[in-house]
Write a protein that holds these residues in place. Structure first.
Motif, PDB file in Angstrom:
ATOM      1  N   ILE A 177      46.992  20.853  46.846  1.00 39.73           N
ATOM      2  CA  ILE A 177      46.547  20.692  45.464  1.00 39.73           C
ATOM      3  C   ILE A 177      46.877  19.314  44.893  1.00 39.73           C
ATOM      4  O   ILE A 177      46.065  18.708  44.182  1.00 39.73           O
ATOM      5  CB  ILE A 177      47.156  21.808  44.574  1.00 39.73           C
ATOM      6  N   ARG A 178      48.055  18.786  45.197  1.00 35.30           N
ATOM      7  CA  ARG A 178      48.452  17.495  44.634  1.00 35.30           C
ATOM      8  C   ARG A 178      47.552  16.383  45.149  1.00 35.30           C
ATOM      9  O   ARG A 178      47.089  15.527  44.369  1.00 35.30           O
ATOM     10  CB  ARG A 178      49.919  17.211  44.967  1.00 35.30           C
ATOM     11  N   GLU A 179      47.284  16.398  46.443  1.00 36.43           N
ATOM     12  CA  GLU A 179      46.449  15.354  47.034  1.00 36.43           C
ATOM     13  C   GLU A 179      44.989  15.505  46.597  1.00 36.43           C
ATOM     14  O   GLU A 179      44.287  14.509  46.390  1.00 36.43           O
ATOM     15  CB  GLU A 179      46.569  15.398  48.561  1.00 36.43           C
ATOM     16  N   VAL A 180      44.509  16.748  46.490  1.00 37.89           N
ATOM     17  CA  VAL A 180      43.148  16.982  45.999  1.00 37.89           C
ATOM     18  C   VAL A 180      42.997  16.433  44.580  1.00 37.89           C
ATOM     19  O   VAL A 180      42.015  15.755  44.251  1.00 37.89           O
ATOM     20  CB  VAL A 180      42.805  18.487  46.050  1.00 37.89           C
ATOM     21  N   ALA A 181      43.983  16.723  43.730  1.00 41.44           N
ATOM     22  CA  ALA A 181      43.932  16.255  42.340  1.00 41.44           C
ATOM     23  C   ALA A 181      43.932  14.729  42.270  1.00 41.44           C
ATOM     24  O   ALA A 181      43.189  14.127  41.480  1.00 41.44           O
ATOM     25  CB  ALA A 181      45.113  16.824  41.563  1.00 41.44           C
ATOM     26  N   GLN A 182      44.754  14.089  43.088  1.00 41.92           N
ATOM     27  CA  GLN A 182      44.793  12.629  43.099  1.00 41.92           C
ATOM     28  C   GLN A 182      43.472  12.040  43.585  1.00 41.92           C
ATOM     29  O   GLN A 182      42.946  11.089  43.009  1.00 41.92           O
ATOM     30  CB  GLN A 182      45.949  12.151  43.981  1.00 41.92           C
TER      31      GLN A 182
ATOM     32  N   LEU B 244      41.876  14.364  39.116  1.00 40.12           N
ATOM     33  CA  LEU B 244      41.980  15.590  38.325  1.00 40.12           C
ATOM     34  C   LEU B 244      43.428  15.945  38.015  1.00 40.12           C
ATOM     35  O   LEU B 244      43.761  17.102  37.787  1.00 40.12           O
ATOM     36  CB  LEU B 244      41.311  16.753  39.078  1.00 40.12           C
ATOM     37  N   GLU B 245      44.295  14.944  38.010  1.00 40.80           N
ATOM     38  CA  GLU B 245      45.720  15.221  37.831  1.00 40.80           C
ATOM     39  C   GLU B 245      46.034  15.820  36.471  1.00 40.80           C
ATOM     40  O   GLU B 245      47.030  16.523  36.303  1.00 40.80           O
ATOM     41  CB  GLU B 245      46.531  13.942  38.060  1.00 40.80           C
ATOM     42  N   ASP B 246      45.174  15.581  35.491  1.00 37.09           N
ATOM     43  CA  ASP B 246      45.387  16.169  34.170  1.00 37.09           C
ATOM     44  C   ASP B 246      45.040  17.657  34.145  1.00 37.09           C
ATOM     45  O   ASP B 246      45.497  18.401  33.275  1.00 37.09           O
ATOM     46  CB  ASP B 246      44.558  15.438  33.116  1.00 37.09           C
ATOM     47  N   LEU B 247      44.249  18.118  35.118  1.00 37.60           N
ATOM     48  CA  LEU B 247      43.851  19.531  35.185  1.00 37.60           C
ATOM     49  C   LEU B 247      44.714  20.339  36.149  1.00 37.60           C
ATOM     50  O   LEU B 247      44.944  21.534  35.926  1.00 37.60           O
ATOM     51  CB  LEU B 247      42.390  19.649  35.641  1.00 37.60           C
ATOM     52  N   ALA B 248      45.174  19.712  37.226  1.00 35.50           N
ATOM     53  CA  ALA B 248      45.826  20.438  38.321  1.00 35.50           C
ATOM     54  C   ALA B 248      47.150  21.059  37.881  1.00 35.50           C
ATOM     55  O   ALA B 248      47.949  20.432  37.182  1.00 35.50           O
ATOM     56  CB  ALA B 248      46.051  19.502  39.499  1.00 35.50           C
ATOM     57  N   ILE B 249      47.378  22.284  38.312  1.00 31.59           N
ATOM     58  CA  ILE B 249      48.588  23.027  37.974  1.00 31.59           C
ATOM     59  C   ILE B 249      49.439  23.196  39.229  1.00 31.59           C
ATOM     60  O   ILE B 249      49.049  23.895  40.177  1.00 31.59           O
ATOM     61  CB  ILE B 249      48.235  24.407  37.372  1.00 31.59           C
ATOM     62  N   HIS B 250      50.600  22.531  39.243  1.00 31.74           N
ATOM     63  CA  HIS B 250      51.542  22.681  40.352  1.00 31.74           C
ATOM     64  C   HIS B 250      52.883  22.098  39.927  1.00 31.74           C
ATOM     65  O   HIS B 250      52.978  21.326  38.961  1.00 31.74           O
ATOM     66  CB  HIS B 250      51.037  21.972  41.615  1.00 31.74           C
ATOM     67  N   VAL B 251      53.930  22.467  40.644  1.00 36.09           N
ATOM     68  CA  VAL B 251      55.248  21.860  40.498  1.00 36.09           C
ATOM     69  C   VAL B 251      55.705  21.465  41.906  1.00 36.09           C
ATOM     70  O   VAL B 251      55.727  22.298  42.808  1.00 36.09           O
ATOM     71  CB  VAL B 251      56.272  22.825  39.858  1.00 36.09           C
TER      72      VAL B 251
END
Length: 605
Positions: free
Chosen positions: A401-406, A410-417
């Protein structure tokens, strides 16, 4: 050595060397088993400079003193390695039967390193360990692989294996067992794939000696009575399994939906247990030797996917597909679950990534190739196949998810910790989960504390918060650091033995663990000693992550949780109060204000 087999098995796939080592008494004393063994070996043998997909990364399987005995839910095994998904310590637990028979085969820990030149599977038949060519298995899905190995070696064989997702090193590939049991989340399947290790086949026929066998039989009889009498373990979970929570979470407004924009599913009455019981439910089932029986077989009886039968879906799979992705039919969710299980890819990761793409599509932020609409099951099935193929532009979607968002901005939408997506409990309505998602070593996991159960019930158990007032307000941070601290400690000890969360969360006490340890091993420990062991294990995991480059800032939640409400249900999380509470948690652990442990791990290797 009562309660333990006393042996670590080392397997080097590069040199084909097999080595056995004595289990250190110091390791037992300081870390008990399971989670303790796995975390300390991973910390010292998989340092931060080791790439998760390199031959040097060790895959560690461990069981605890309860494994191989008649204690209910003691069949679980733990897996530990460096995570391909987010480069922290990977920790995963799996039911089924493998842990029970691993202990009976003679091993407390199995460590696998190196890389085979060609596809291989490892055969562990009691003391005999051999290698077998897996070229004919490479490319098969998890069901096909397990079925073929059991056909060739008999039904006594217990199998861990990967599917195409693991072979192609999707960074959230899982390891399958008994078809629908998994070492899921964070990419253990990719580690096996990187080693050209298709499967581990195990037959264990030895006995496990305990310190007080008659006393243990008596304890187990009483525990089984407690299981039957408790409303959760005696009725709710046998009746509806984890799916019972779909309706409850929707009622509370904490069922993450429409990719974290809502707290109630759009088609809630099409995906809950009432729908399942009326349309797809076949029978109850259970892990080997379990007296709870929370699993259920479901079969699609009609429609385009008729004939598919799985052990599942569980709550978390319904949350990601029926919640985040707005899938409108439980039959579609079963089909999606089946495809993921066959390919060997984790449903929670897949559902979160597809949900992110759906959200971005709705906001016109993706090119046509990656656009996908909410509720479009056929497109989801196609996307899953393409993700696992790892071909061309689809490769990126298998990175996490982190790499997909980058990649898609889409880092403002992605939900992860910490690169790990949350479980199906929206922290905006369950503040104990806000703290849990932030401070857990793996990232946004629910399993480290299970504290959502206390937010929902409104009450903590005596051992979980101090003082006479045990009430818990799910919209307040009061007592949350203490609650999460104590529940993480308690679960850490459960994962050393290794026992099921439902048994541990609802029934067991520190006195139970003291009695169990004595009955199994003859050793004596009190609550304070258990808490010290738990704190050392949790702090060791934190220390590992800090060495890998994580810091205080990685414990913060996604900005959307601080600014965005879930519809009209309730507000966002107050960021300042959240930060104060995680610093309170650090203080309880005796960490610095920046979350750095102030301890020297006990030397045991």
């Amino acid at each position: 050595m009562k309660g333990y087999k006393g042996t670590i098995l080392r397997i080097d796939l590069s040199s084909r060397e097999i080595r056995r080592e004595e289990l250190s008494p110091s390791l037992i004393e300081h870390y008990l088993g399971g989670k303790g063994f796995g975390n300390v070996i991973n910390a010292y043998e998989n340092p931060p400079e080791v790439d998760a997909l390199s031959p040097k990364n060790r895959l560690i399987l461990a069981v605890g003193p309860a494994a191989g005995t008649q204690i209910p839910t003691s069949v679980k095994a733990g897996l530990y390695t460096r995570a391909p998904l987010n480069n922290v310590g990977l920790e995963s637990y799996m039911g089924g039967s493998f842990g029970h028979f691993m202990k009976r085969a003679g091993y407390d820990v199995i460590i696998i390193q190196g890389k085979s030149e060609k596809p291989v599977y490892v055969k562990i038949i009691n003391e005999e360990v051999t290698f077998a060519d897996a070229s004919s298995l490479w490319g098969l899905d998890i069901y096909e692989t397990e079925d073929r190995l059991k056909h060739n070696h008999g039904e006594r064989a217990r199998v861990l294996c990967i599917g195409p997702a693991g072979e192609r090193m999707v960074r959230y590939a899982c390891i399958g067992h008994d078809h629908n049991r998994h070492f899921g989340r964070m990419g253990a399947g990719a580690v096996m794939g990187s080693k050209n290790l298709k499967a581990i086949l195990l037959i264990g026929e030895g006995r496990v000696d305990v310190y007080n066998p008659e006393g243990l039989k008596s304890y187990v009889r009483e525990l089984n009575h407690r299981i039957r009498e408790h409303p959760g373990t005696g009725f709710v979970y046998p009746t509806a399994g984890t799916v019972n929570f779909v309706a409850k979470a929707n009622d509370l407004g904490v069922f993450p939906s429409h990719y974290w924009h809502r707290g109630v599913a759009k088609y809630r009455d099409k995906i809950d247990f009432d729908c399942i019981s009326s349309n797809t439910l076949v029978k109850q089932t259970r892990c080997f030797g379990c007296t709870i029986g929370c699993a259920h077989i479901n079969r699609i009886k009609d429609g385009p996917y008729a004939g598919i039968e799985i052990d599942g879906p569980e709550y978390e799979t319904i949350y990601v597909f029926g919640g985040l992705c707005d899938v409108k039919d439980i039959r579609d969710i079963i089909k999606l679950n089946d495809l993921c299980d066959r390919l060997g890819v984790d449903t929670m990761h897949v559902g979160n990534i597809l949900g992110l793409l759906m959200d971005a599509t709705e906001q016109h932020r993706l090119t046509e190739q990656f656009q996908i609409a909410f509720s479009d099951t056929e497109a989801m099935l196609s996307f899953i196949e393409k993700i696992v193929s790892r071909r061309d532009n689809w490769f990126m979607l298998g990175e996490g998810i982190r790499e997909v968002a980058q990649h898609f901005m889409l880092e403002d939408l992605a939900i992860h910790v910490k690169g790990l997506e949350p479980a199906g409990y929206d922290p905006r309505g369950l503040y104990s989960m806000a703290v849990t998602y932030g401070v857990s070593n793996r990232g946004a996991t629910h399993l480290s504390s299970n504290a959502y159960a206390r937010d929902i019930s409104g009450n903590a158990r005596d051992q979980e918060v101090s003082g006479e007032d045990k009430s818990v307000d799910r919209f307040s941070f009061e007592k949350k650091a203490e609650l999460v601290f104590n529940m993480i400690n308690f679960n850490a000890i459960a994962d050393c033995f290794i026992l099921c969360r439902f048994l541990n969360r609802d029934l067991l006490s520190w006195e139970d663990y003291a009695e169990l340890l004595c009955l199994l091993t003859g050793k004596s420990k009190n609550k304070e000693e258990f808490v010290e062991i738990a704190n050392n294990i949790v702090s060791l995991g934190r220390w590992y992550n800090i060495r890998a480059g994580l810091s205080f800032g990685d414990d913060f939640l996604p900005e959307r949780f601080y600014s965005e409400k879930t519809g009209e249900d309730f507000g966002a999380i107050p960021k300042e109060k959240y930060e104060a509470e995680i610093r309170h948690y650090y203080a309880l652990r005796n960490w610095s204000e920046e979350g750095i442990p102030k301890f020297d791990p006990p030397g045991v290797l």
